[in-house]
Scaffold this motif. Structure first.
Motif, mmCIF file in Angstrom:
data_model
loop_
_atom_site.group_PDB
_atom_site.id
_atom_site.type_symbol
_atom_site.label_atom_id
_atom_site.label_comp_id
_atom_site.label_asym_id
_atom_site.label_seq_id
_atom_site.Cartn_x
_atom_site.Cartn_y
_atom_site.Cartn_z
ATOM 1 N N VAL A 48 0.847 -1.191 0.000
ATOM 2 C CA VAL A 48 0.000 0.000 0.000
ATOM 3 C C VAL A 48 0.883 1.241 0.000
ATOM 4 O O VAL A 48 1.935 1.264 0.651
ATOM 5 C CB VAL A 48 -0.952 0.009 1.221
ATOM 6 N N GLU A 72 -2.181 -1.261 -3.367
ATOM 7 C CA GLU A 72 -3.273 -0.334 -3.077
ATOM 8 C C GLU A 72 -2.777 1.106 -3.069
ATOM 9 O O GLU A 72 -1.731 1.409 -2.499
ATOM 10 C CB GLU A 72 -3.888 -0.671 -1.717
ATOM 11 N N ASN A 74 -3.740 4.569 -1.563
ATOM 12 C CA ASN A 74 -4.560 5.081 -0.465
ATOM 13 C C ASN A 74 -4.492 6.610 -0.443
ATOM 14 O O ASN A 74 -3.496 7.203 -0.855
ATOM 15 C CB ASN A 74 -4.043 4.488 0.853
ATOM 16 N N VAL A 101 -0.282 4.913 6.214
ATOM 17 C CA VAL A 101 -1.231 4.015 5.552
ATOM 18 C C VAL A 101 -1.066 2.551 5.958
ATOM 19 O O VAL A 101 -1.978 1.740 5.744
ATOM 20 C CB VAL A 101 -1.125 4.121 4.017
ATOM 21 N N TRP A 105 -3.893 -1.181 7.115
ATOM 22 C CA TRP A 105 -3.857 -1.838 5.806
ATOM 23 C C TRP A 105 -4.269 -3.297 5.880
ATOM 24 O O TRP A 105 -3.852 -4.042 6.769
ATOM 25 C CB TRP A 105 -2.444 -1.740 5.233
#
Length: 304
Positions: A48, A72, A74, A101, A105
Protein backbone atom coordinates in the motif's frame (compact mmCIF):
# COMPACT_ATOMS: atom_id res chain seq x y z
CA UNK A 1 6.24 -20.00 -11.83
CA UNK A 2 4.81 -16.71 -10.58
CA UNK A 3 5.31 -15.36 -7.09
CA UNK A 4 3.82 -12.73 -4.83
CA UNK A 5 5.88 -10.56 -2.56
CA UNK A 6 3.85 -8.89 0.16
CA UNK A 7 5.36 -6.30 2.48
CA UNK A 8 5.92 -2.65 3.24
CA UNK A 9 6.44 0.01 0.55
CA UNK A 10 8.09 3.12 1.93
CA UNK A 11 9.59 6.51 1.33
CA UNK A 12 13.06 6.44 2.91
CA UNK A 13 15.30 9.26 4.01
CA UNK A 14 18.81 7.95 4.62
CA UNK A 15 21.98 9.52 5.97
CA UNK A 16 25.41 7.93 6.03
CA UNK A 17 28.76 9.32 7.16
CA UNK A 18 29.40 10.38 3.54
CA UNK A 19 26.10 11.78 2.25
CA UNK A 20 22.33 11.79 2.66
CA UNK A 21 19.39 11.36 0.29
CA UNK A 22 15.65 11.86 0.74
CA UNK A 23 12.53 10.59 -0.96
CA UNK A 24 14.08 7.22 -1.76
CA UNK A 25 12.19 4.06 -2.60
CA UNK A 26 12.16 1.80 0.43
CA UNK A 27 10.25 -0.95 2.18
CA UNK A 28 10.69 -4.71 2.22
CA UNK A 29 8.51 -5.44 -0.83
CA UNK A 30 10.31 -3.31 -3.48
CA UNK A 31 13.76 -4.61 -2.52
CA UNK A 32 12.61 -8.23 -2.54
CA UNK A 33 10.66 -7.78 -5.77
CA UNK A 34 13.51 -6.17 -7.71
CA UNK A 35 15.87 -8.86 -6.48
CA UNK A 36 13.49 -11.66 -7.48
CA UNK A 37 13.06 -10.13 -10.93
CA UNK A 38 16.78 -10.55 -11.59
CA UNK A 39 15.95 -14.16 -12.39
CA UNK A 40 13.10 -13.47 -14.78
CA UNK A 41 9.86 -14.69 -13.27
CA UNK A 42 6.56 -12.81 -12.90
CA UNK A 43 6.42 -10.91 -9.61
CA UNK A 44 3.27 -9.49 -8.05
CA UNK A 45 4.01 -6.84 -5.43
CA UNK A 46 1.42 -6.63 -2.64
CA UNK A 47 1.45 -3.46 -0.56
CA UNK A 48 0.00 0.00 0.00
CA UNK A 49 1.15 3.54 -0.77
CA UNK A 50 -0.30 6.96 -0.03
CA UNK A 51 -1.24 9.92 -2.18
CA UNK A 52 2.25 11.38 -1.73
CA UNK A 53 4.15 8.38 -3.08
CA UNK A 54 6.43 9.40 -5.97
CA UNK A 55 5.05 8.22 -9.33
CA UNK A 56 8.61 7.78 -10.58
CA UNK A 57 9.15 4.92 -8.12
CA UNK A 58 6.04 3.12 -9.33
CA UNK A 59 6.98 3.68 -12.96
CA UNK A 60 10.41 2.20 -12.30
CA UNK A 61 8.93 -0.92 -10.69
CA UNK A 62 6.59 -1.41 -13.63
CA UNK A 63 9.46 -0.91 -16.08
CA UNK A 64 11.35 -3.71 -14.35
CA UNK A 65 8.46 -6.11 -14.95
CA UNK A 66 6.92 -6.00 -11.49
CA UNK A 67 3.13 -6.30 -11.51
CA UNK A 68 1.41 -3.71 -9.32
CA UNK A 69 -2.13 -5.03 -9.63
CA UNK A 70 -2.14 -5.80 -5.88
CA UNK A 71 -0.64 -2.48 -4.78
CA UNK A 72 -3.27 -0.33 -3.08
CA UNK A 73 -3.28 3.42 -3.64
CA UNK A 74 -4.56 5.08 -0.47
CA UNK A 75 -5.59 8.71 0.14
CA UNK A 76 -3.48 8.88 3.31
CA UNK A 77 0.24 9.54 3.65
CA UNK A 78 2.77 6.88 2.73
CA UNK A 79 4.79 4.86 5.21
CA UNK A 80 8.09 6.67 5.80
CA UNK A 81 11.38 5.74 7.47
CA UNK A 82 14.25 8.06 8.31
CA UNK A 83 17.53 6.59 9.48
CA UNK A 84 21.22 7.28 9.92
CA UNK A 85 24.11 4.85 9.49
CA UNK A 86 27.16 5.14 11.73
CA UNK A 87 30.79 4.74 10.72
CA UNK A 88 30.37 0.99 11.17
CA UNK A 89 27.64 0.41 8.59
CA UNK A 90 26.37 -2.56 10.58
CA UNK A 91 24.94 -0.05 13.05
CA UNK A 92 22.18 2.43 12.35
CA UNK A 93 19.73 4.63 14.24
CA UNK A 94 16.09 5.08 13.34
CA UNK A 95 15.38 8.79 13.59
CA UNK A 96 11.72 8.87 12.59
CA UNK A 97 8.98 6.48 11.47
CA UNK A 98 5.62 7.39 9.98
CA UNK A 99 3.35 4.31 9.97
CA UNK A 100 0.56 6.19 8.16
CA UNK A 101 -1.23 4.01 5.55
CA UNK A 102 0.27 0.81 6.97
CA UNK A 103 -1.61 1.18 10.26
CA UNK A 104 -4.97 -0.13 9.01
CA UNK A 105 -3.86 -1.84 5.81
CA UNK A 106 -5.49 -5.10 4.75
CA UNK A 107 -3.67 -6.84 1.89
CA UNK A 108 -5.83 -7.50 -1.18
CA UNK A 109 -4.56 -9.88 -3.83
CA UNK A 110 -5.72 -9.69 -7.43
CA UNK A 111 -7.17 -12.93 -8.86
CA UNK A 112 -3.96 -13.50 -10.81
CA UNK A 113 -1.71 -12.85 -7.82
CA UNK A 114 -3.77 -15.22 -5.65
CA UNK A 115 -2.78 -18.09 -7.96
CA UNK A 116 0.95 -17.66 -7.44
CA UNK A 117 2.90 -20.81 -6.59
CA UNK A 118 5.40 -18.95 -4.39
CA UNK A 119 4.53 -16.54 -1.59
CA UNK A 120 7.09 -14.25 0.02
CA UNK A 121 5.81 -12.72 3.24
CA UNK A 122 8.39 -9.98 3.56
CA UNK A 123 8.97 -8.03 6.75
CA UNK A 124 5.59 -6.71 7.95
CA UNK A 125 3.17 -7.44 10.78
CA UNK A 126 2.29 -11.11 11.34
CA UNK A 127 -1.38 -10.20 10.88
CA UNK A 128 -0.62 -8.84 7.40
CA UNK A 129 1.44 -11.94 6.63
CA UNK A 130 -1.45 -14.22 7.59
CA UNK A 131 -3.99 -12.07 5.73
CA UNK A 132 -1.87 -12.36 2.59
CA UNK A 133 -1.45 -16.10 2.88
CA UNK A 134 -5.18 -16.68 3.44
CA UNK A 135 -5.83 -15.33 -0.06
CA UNK A 136 -3.33 -17.60 -1.80
CA UNK A 137 -5.26 -20.38 -3.52
CA UNK A 138 -2.49 -22.37 -5.25
CA UNK A 139 0.64 -21.63 -3.23
CA UNK A 140 3.23 -24.41 -2.98
CA UNK A 141 6.14 -22.70 -1.21
CA UNK A 142 5.92 -20.03 1.50
CA UNK A 143 8.84 -17.99 2.80
CA UNK A 144 8.83 -15.21 5.37
CA UNK A 145 11.04 -12.70 7.14
CA UNK A 146 10.44 -10.91 10.44
CA UNK A 147 12.08 -8.51 12.88
CA UNK A 148 12.53 -7.75 16.58
CA UNK A 149 9.47 -5.47 16.69
CA UNK A 150 7.09 -8.33 15.87
CA UNK A 151 8.95 -10.72 18.17
CA UNK A 152 8.32 -8.23 20.97
CA UNK A 153 4.74 -7.06 20.34
CA UNK A 154 3.11 -9.82 18.26
CA UNK A 155 4.84 -12.98 19.41
CA UNK A 156 1.75 -15.17 19.50
CA UNK A 157 0.67 -14.21 15.98
CA UNK A 158 4.23 -14.65 14.76
CA UNK A 159 4.12 -18.21 16.04
CA UNK A 160 0.94 -18.70 13.99
CA UNK A 161 2.87 -17.57 10.92
CA UNK A 162 5.73 -19.94 11.69
CA UNK A 163 3.45 -22.96 11.49
CA UNK A 164 2.62 -22.15 7.86
CA UNK A 165 6.15 -21.65 6.52
CA UNK A 166 8.41 -23.72 4.34
CA UNK A 167 11.25 -21.25 4.95
CA UNK A 168 12.00 -18.64 7.58
CA UNK A 169 14.70 -16.06 6.85
CA UNK A 170 15.82 -14.03 9.86
CA UNK A 171 18.92 -12.11 10.94
CA UNK A 172 21.27 -13.43 13.60
CA UNK A 173 20.32 -11.11 16.47
CA UNK A 174 16.62 -11.68 15.97
CA UNK A 175 17.14 -15.43 15.61
CA UNK A 176 18.79 -15.50 19.04
CA UNK A 177 16.04 -13.32 20.49
CA UNK A 178 13.18 -15.38 19.06
CA UNK A 179 14.80 -18.71 19.95
CA UNK A 180 15.96 -17.49 23.38
CA UNK A 181 19.55 -18.65 23.02
CA UNK A 182 22.92 -17.04 22.35
CA UNK A 183 24.06 -19.93 20.13
CA UNK A 184 23.19 -19.48 16.45
CA UNK A 185 23.24 -23.19 15.64
CA UNK A 186 20.88 -23.92 18.50
CA UNK A 187 18.76 -20.94 17.45
CA UNK A 188 18.33 -22.29 13.93
CA UNK A 189 17.16 -25.68 15.18
CA UNK A 190 14.82 -24.16 17.76
CA UNK A 191 13.25 -21.98 15.09
CA UNK A 192 12.66 -25.04 12.92
CA UNK A 193 10.85 -26.64 15.83
CA UNK A 194 8.37 -23.76 15.68
CA UNK A 195 7.19 -24.84 12.25
CA UNK A 196 9.38 -23.95 9.23
CA UNK A 197 10.91 -26.86 7.34
CA UNK A 198 13.98 -24.74 6.57
CA UNK A 199 15.58 -21.75 8.29
CA UNK A 200 18.16 -19.28 7.03
CA UNK A 201 19.96 -17.10 9.56
CA UNK A 202 21.40 -13.97 7.93
CA UNK A 203 24.74 -12.85 9.33
CA UNK A 204 25.29 -9.63 7.39
CA UNK A 205 28.81 -9.27 6.01
CA UNK A 206 29.63 -12.70 7.48
CA UNK A 207 27.19 -14.57 5.23
CA UNK A 208 24.40 -16.91 6.28
CA UNK A 209 23.56 -20.30 7.75
CA UNK A 210 21.02 -22.64 6.11
CA UNK A 211 19.40 -25.31 8.28
CA UNK A 212 17.89 -28.38 6.60
CA UNK A 213 15.77 -31.25 7.85
CA UNK A 214 18.53 -33.48 9.21
CA UNK A 215 21.59 -32.93 11.40
CA UNK A 216 23.87 -33.20 8.35
CA UNK A 217 21.84 -30.69 6.31
CA UNK A 218 23.68 -27.52 7.21
CA UNK A 219 25.24 -25.00 4.84
CA UNK A 220 27.34 -21.92 5.61
CA UNK A 221 27.50 -19.43 2.76
CA UNK A 222 29.88 -16.50 2.62
CA UNK A 223 28.64 -13.04 1.77
CA UNK A 224 30.03 -11.65 -1.46
CA UNK A 225 32.99 -9.49 -0.34
CA UNK A 226 32.61 -5.77 -1.00
CA UNK A 227 35.40 -3.25 -0.56
CA UNK A 228 32.88 -0.46 0.07
CA UNK A 229 29.30 -0.36 1.34
CA UNK A 230 27.30 2.72 0.40
CA UNK A 231 23.89 1.82 1.87
CA UNK A 232 22.99 -1.60 3.34
CA UNK A 233 19.28 -0.75 3.64
CA UNK A 234 17.21 -3.55 2.13
CA UNK A 235 20.06 -6.04 1.80
CA UNK A 236 18.21 -8.64 3.85
CA UNK A 237 15.03 -8.16 1.79
CA UNK A 238 17.08 -8.48 -1.39
CA UNK A 239 18.61 -11.69 -0.05
CA UNK A 240 15.14 -13.18 0.51
CA UNK A 241 13.85 -12.00 -2.87
CA UNK A 242 16.90 -13.37 -4.66
CA UNK A 243 16.51 -16.76 -3.01
CA UNK A 244 12.85 -17.19 -3.89
CA UNK A 245 13.25 -15.54 -7.28
CA UNK A 246 15.81 -18.17 -8.25
CA UNK A 247 13.62 -21.01 -6.92
CA UNK A 248 10.61 -19.72 -8.87
CA UNK A 249 12.59 -19.17 -12.07
CA UNK A 250 13.73 -22.79 -11.91
CA UNK A 251 10.37 -24.29 -10.93
CA UNK A 252 11.64 -25.41 -7.52
CA UNK A 253 8.39 -25.26 -5.53
CA UNK A 254 9.44 -28.49 -3.76
CA UNK A 255 13.16 -27.73 -3.41
CA UNK A 256 15.79 -30.17 -2.26
CA UNK A 257 18.44 -29.06 0.20
CA UNK A 258 20.86 -28.77 -2.71
CA UNK A 259 18.40 -26.42 -4.45
CA UNK A 260 18.24 -24.25 -1.35
CA UNK A 261 22.03 -24.10 -1.11
CA UNK A 262 22.10 -22.71 -4.63
CA UNK A 263 19.26 -20.31 -3.83
CA UNK A 264 21.17 -18.98 -0.81
CA UNK A 265 24.19 -18.21 -3.00
CA UNK A 266 21.95 -16.32 -5.45
CA UNK A 267 20.41 -14.39 -2.56
CA UNK A 268 23.85 -13.46 -1.27
CA UNK A 269 24.89 -12.08 -4.63
CA UNK A 270 21.64 -10.13 -5.06
CA UNK A 271 22.12 -8.56 -1.64
CA UNK A 272 25.66 -7.51 -2.53
CA UNK A 273 24.43 -5.32 -5.37
CA UNK A 274 21.94 -3.59 -3.06
CA UNK A 275 24.74 -2.35 -0.81
CA UNK A 276 26.58 -0.59 -3.65
CA UNK A 277 24.26 2.44 -3.91
CA UNK A 278 21.48 4.22 -2.06
CA UNK A 279 18.05 2.61 -2.02
CA UNK A 280 17.30 0.28 -4.97
CA UNK A 281 19.43 2.31 -7.38
CA UNK A 282 21.96 -0.45 -8.04
CA UNK A 283 19.36 -3.23 -8.12
CA UNK A 284 17.55 -1.35 -10.88
CA UNK A 285 20.50 -1.69 -13.25
CA UNK A 286 21.87 -5.16 -12.50
CA UNK A 287 22.02 -7.59 -15.42
CA UNK A 288 21.85 -11.37 -15.29
CA UNK A 289 25.37 -11.52 -16.69
CA UNK A 290 26.59 -9.47 -13.71
CA UNK A 291 24.83 -11.88 -11.36
CA UNK A 292 26.41 -14.87 -13.06
CA UNK A 293 29.85 -13.28 -12.90
CA UNK A 294 29.56 -12.59 -9.21
CA UNK A 295 28.30 -16.13 -8.55
CA UNK A 296 31.40 -17.53 -10.24
CA UNK A 297 33.61 -15.28 -8.13
CA UNK A 298 31.82 -16.32 -4.94
CA UNK A 299 32.24 -19.96 -5.89
CA UNK A 300 35.96 -19.52 -6.48
CA UNK A 301 36.37 -17.67 -3.17
CA UNK A 302 34.66 -20.38 -1.10
CA UNK A 303 35.57 -23.73 -2.71
CA UNK A 304 38.49 -25.87 -1.57
Amino acid sequence: MSLIISGSVAIDNIKTQVQSQEGLLGGSAPYASLSARLFGEAVHLVGVVGHDFPAAHLDMLTSRGINLDSLERNSGESFTWTGEYHEDMNNRSTLKVGINVLENWLPKLSPEAAKAKFAVLANMSPDNQLQTLEQCTEVEFVAADTMDLWINIANERLHDVMKKLDLLVINDGEAKQFAETTNLIEAGRRLQAKGPKYVVVKRGEHGSFLFGTGPQEFFACSAYPLSAVHDPTGAGDSFLGGMIGWLAANGKSKPTFADLRTAVAHGSVAASFTCEAFSTQRLQTVTLDEVKGRLEELRSYTSF
